[in-house]
Scaffold this motif. Structure first.
Motif, PDB file in Angstrom:
ATOM      1  N   ARG B  90      33.721  53.021  47.426  1.00 52.88           N
ATOM      2  CA  ARG B  90      35.130  52.821  47.095  1.00 52.88           C
ATOM      3  C   ARG B  90      35.987  53.128  48.324  1.00 52.88           C
ATOM      4  NH1 ARG B  90      38.767  56.886  45.059  1.00 52.88           N
ATOM      5  NH2 ARG B  90      40.723  55.879  44.511  1.00 52.88           N
ATOM      6  N   ARG B 121      32.742  47.426  40.531  1.00 51.28           N
ATOM      7  CA  ARG B 121      32.933  47.992  39.193  1.00 51.28           C
ATOM      8  C   ARG B 121      34.365  47.719  38.721  1.00 51.28           C
ATOM      9  NH1 ARG B 121      32.499  54.393  38.551  1.00 51.28           N
ATOM     10  NH2 ARG B 121      33.543  53.804  36.620  1.00 51.28           N
ATOM     11  N   GLY B 122      34.471  47.429  37.435  1.00 53.67           N
ATOM     12  CA  GLY B 122      35.724  46.921  36.886  1.00 53.67           C
ATOM     13  C   GLY B 122      36.915  47.834  37.069  1.00 53.67           C
ATOM     14  N   GLU B 123      36.675  49.135  37.083  1.00 55.58           N
ATOM     15  CA  GLU B 123      37.786  50.087  37.175  1.00 55.58           C
ATOM     16  C   GLU B 123      38.475  50.021  38.531  1.00 55.58           C
ATOM     17  OE1 GLU B 123      34.769  50.765  36.164  1.00 55.58           O
ATOM     18  OE2 GLU B 123      34.837  51.729  34.200  1.00 55.58           O
ATOM     19  N   LEU B 124      37.773  49.530  39.547  1.00 54.94           N
ATOM     20  CA  LEU B 124      38.344  49.540  40.901  1.00 54.94           C
ATOM     21  C   LEU B 124      39.257  48.327  41.113  1.00 54.94           C
ATOM     22  CD1 LEU B 124      35.275  50.758  42.995  1.00 54.94           C
ATOM     23  CD2 LEU B 124      37.035  52.099  41.848  1.00 54.94           C
ATOM     24  N   VAL B 125      40.331  48.307  40.361  1.00 54.34           N
ATOM     25  CA  VAL B 125      41.262  47.183  40.394  1.00 54.34           C
ATOM     26  C   VAL B 125      41.911  47.065  41.771  1.00 54.34           C
ATOM     27  CG1 VAL B 125      43.359  46.249  39.355  1.00 54.34           C
ATOM     28  CG2 VAL B 125      41.693  47.455  37.933  1.00 54.34           C
ATOM     29  N   ARG B 161      34.204  41.156  39.057  1.00 56.73           N
ATOM     30  CA  ARG B 161      34.454  42.492  38.516  1.00 56.73           C
ATOM     31  C   ARG B 161      33.548  42.802  37.340  1.00 56.73           C
ATOM     32  NH1 ARG B 161      39.972  42.797  36.466  1.00 56.73           N
ATOM     33  NH2 ARG B 161      39.465  44.975  36.070  1.00 56.73           N
TER      34      ARG B 161
END
Ligand SMILES: Cc1cc2nc3c(=O)[nH]c(=O)nc-3n(C[C@H](O)[C@H](O)[C@H](O)COP(=O)(O)O)c2cc1C
Ligand code: SF4
Ligand code: FES
Lengths: 193, 440
Positions: B90, B121-125, B161
């Motif tokens: 990240r 990963r989806g949360e890492l917009v 994503r």
């Protein structure tokens, strides 16, 4: 609630663009669910049908996919979805006390939505920001090195509209939730165990 | 300390293509265009770069597994970072997205892939949108599209994503998820290099692994290798969290002493407290006692170190990973979680068991049943409601999962369970002493 035609057209347009990136239609399933959820607020039956129809997939297949992943919301959440990481690195920085503090500040338990429809609180797994824990994700944004004091300030600002840096969940009408909350308690479907 | 991959961390300008190019970025792409693909692979092999997703497989060797006559090949970059304690990918994507894009383009040319997917990963917009911007900047420069800088090599990079599922970090689950399915791991063989995404030969590599590729071309494989150890080349990112003075992502030579990392790089245990335990390579790796931390941070250094106690099943019965090889620990994904003297180890273990039970995809019986059972029993012990017999039961359940499942998530639950029980047995015993009632 049926998806308005205008919204539907936006979703379909975006799905068509996404499909050009993949060798087959099925591969667009996850992105399509993301797009639809972003416009509709959670994965309703209509969203499932729309994605299944558009990608010519069996509805049961799409439902299977939607239920496998935690980010596809199976219920209405509040205007602000608070997801607090309670995994080990955040726990070492005090995430458990923070969770308890948020629960008592909001007057709800993890997995619940405040009666005014403003906040849904969830305890979640590692968010890949372990060096700056505890991490509180509010809708799409990460808030790192959280303390109860900072969190309460933030929530107050969001509630009063003073802070708009966290975009609200789409199409969430707190009044509607508040009315619904009085009629029926929120389903505890997404809680662990 | 020398920095190669982490030079731009913290510089908000660095993610712009102008800044990246001004500091030498995309030069290696120009070099790679003129190289024979095999030459690039040879350079990466010579670099002794090991995969940084956790398993530590040599990257160049993996690329060599692709069938020579394959028409369609995919590169899939694993940006699903979800192993508790791990936050390096990240960080990398946030500060230096072009490094990954350049690495992806060079790797595609090396392995003959015309489409790369970055599975994030989806949360890492925020990071996904940073990558999208970087990709479109690269396209404007003529690095992507129908040709790469005029060379007739069609190439696309797509950011895909995820949607929240730790198991999708496992490469075959990731491929199923990319294909639009539930993220269930596949039985191997066939390995992805033979039949992966869309049943085509596919290389899956971690974000950090791919990001080092331009650096390796820049300095030469051998020079990179010489920075690390005999069998693990170069530098690596480590993510230090927990009770240290300076948590964060750092870059160190492979094989750096773990205790030095904790004390010198991360500033030592916070507030002068005593060290109690260290999870060295992400939550799936067995915990270490303080006096076991004087080891090189490398696969061979920690896997074979005599100074690290072997993980036991129960009462002297060693736990075997594979025929004859016992389990010690591993640098895994480079995620070092430091715990001071105040930490309740049974509680930490129980929290981890909750994680694995939550993340099991449920298709193998030992993992589906075993992880939930470990979770329930471990919490019972943690709450002081367990009996002495429960401890042996915990060990036997863990032993019953490990090595008997489709993907390593089962092992990833069993290893820390056995690690905590072996190293901190006294704490477990203290929680059940006095409770005479029989176990689960
Ligand atoms: C349960 C599980 C989760 C994993 N999560 C990740 C991850 O988040 N990122 C990653 O790069 N590799 C992860 N891996 C390892 C991948 O399966 C694979 O080995 C890796 O992506 C290969 O890339 P590398 O050789 O460059 O390390 C995971 C493995 C397992 C079993
Ligand atoms: S080991 Fe667990 S996560 Fe992996 S395939 Fe089996 S049930 Fe699924
Ligand atoms: S443990 Fe909380 S972000 Fe990783």
């Amino acid at each position: 609630m049926e998806i308005p035609t205008e919204t539907k057209n936006l979703i379909l347009k975006r799905i068509a663009e996404i499909q050009t990136q993949y060798p087959d239609a099925q591969a667009a399933c996850l992105p399509a669910l993301h797009v639809a959820q972003d416009h509709v607020s959670y994965v309703t039956d209509d969203v499932l049908d729309l994605v299944a129809d558009t990608l010519t997939l069996p509805p049961a297949f799409v439902q299977g996919v939607a239920t496998f992943y935690t980010m596809y919301r199976k219920r209405r959440v509040g205007r602000y979805h608070l997801q607090l990481c309670t995994n080990v690195s955040c726990m070492l920085e005090g995430a458990e006390d923070l969770l308890a503090g948020l629960e008592s500040h909001l007057g709800i338990g993890a997995g619940e939505t405040t009666p005014d429809g403003m906040f849904t609180l969830d305890a979640v797994e590692c968010l890949a920001a372990c060096g700056t824990g505890p991490v509180l994700q509010i809708n799409d944004r990460y808030h790192e090195s959280m303390t109860l004091e900072k969190a309460v300030k933030l929530l107050d600002a969001l509630k009063s509209g003073r802070d708009s840096s966290d975009l609200p969940t789409p199409n969430v009408d707190p009044d509607e939730i508040a009315a619904g909350a009085k009629a029926a308690p929120p389903a505890p479907d997404d809680k662990d165990e | 300390m020398e920095k190669l991959l982490s030079v731009s961390f913290g510089d908000p300008e660095a993610k712009k293509i102008q800044k990246y190019e001004a500091s030498g970025g995309y030069k290696m792409l120009r070099k790679a265009i003129a190289m024979q693909p095999q030459k690039i692979i040879d350079e990466v092999k010579a670099s002794k770069l090991r995969g940084r997703g956790g398993a530590g497989f040599p990257a160049g060797v993996k690329w060599g597994f692709l069938p020579k006559d394959a028409e369609t090949v995919y590169l899939v970059i694993n940006a699903d970072e979800g192993e508790p304690g791990t936050f390096k990918d990240r960080t990398l994507m946030k500060w230096d997205p072009h490094r990954l894009v350049e690495g992806a383009i060079i790797t595609c040319m090396a392995i003959g892939a015309h489409h790369a997917y970055i599975y994030i990963r989806g949360e890492l917009v925020e990071e996904a949108s940073i990558l999208e911007t970087a990709i479109s900047e690269a396209r404007q420069r003529g690095f992507l599209g129908r040709s790469v800088l005029g060379k007739p090599f069609p190439l696309e990079i797509t950011v895909h994503r995820g949607a929240g599922a730790y198991v999708c970090g496992e490469e075959t689950a990731l491929i199923n998820s990319l294909e639009g399915r539930r993220g269930m791991p596949r039985l191997k063989p066939p390995f992805p290099a033979v039949a992966g995404a869309f049943m085509k030969p596919t290389i899956v590599n971690n974000v950090e692994t791919i990001s080092y590729v331009p650096i390796i071309l820049g300095m030469g494989g051998e020079a990179f290798a010489s920075l690390g150890t005999e069998d693990e080349g170069g530098l690596r990112l480590i993510a230090v969290s927990g009770h240290v003075e300076r948590p964060g992502v750092y870059e160190v030579p492979c094989g750096t002493n773990l205790m030095e990392i904790i004390n010198d790089v991360a500033g030592g245990v916070r507030g002068g407290k005593a060290l109690k335990g260290v999870i060295p390579g992400g939550s799936s790796t067995p915990v270490l006692l303080p006096d076991e931390c004087d080891v090189p941070f490398s696969v061979s250094g920690m896997g074979g170190a005599e100074s690290i106690a072997e993980v036991e099943v129960w009462d002297g019965r060693k736990f075997e990973v594979m025929a004859g090889r016992t389990l010690r620990s591993s640098p895994g994904s480079g995620a070092i979680i430091v715990m001071d003297e105040t930490v309740d180890m049974v509680h930490v273990c129980a929290r981890l068991m909750h994680f694995y039970a939550h993340e099991s995809c449920g298709q193998c019986t030992p993992c589906r049943v075993g992880t939930s059972w470990l979770n329930r029993l471990c919490h019972k012990v943690d709450h002081g409601e367990g009996a002495p017999a429960d401890l042996e039961q915990l060990a036997l359940i863990a032993d019953g999962i490990a090595g008997k499942t489709i993907c390593p998530l089962g092992d990833a639950a069993a290893w820390p369970m056995l690690g905590f029980l072996t190293k901190f047995r006294g704490e477990f015993e203290a929680k059940v002493s006095g409770n005479k009632k029989e176990g689960a």
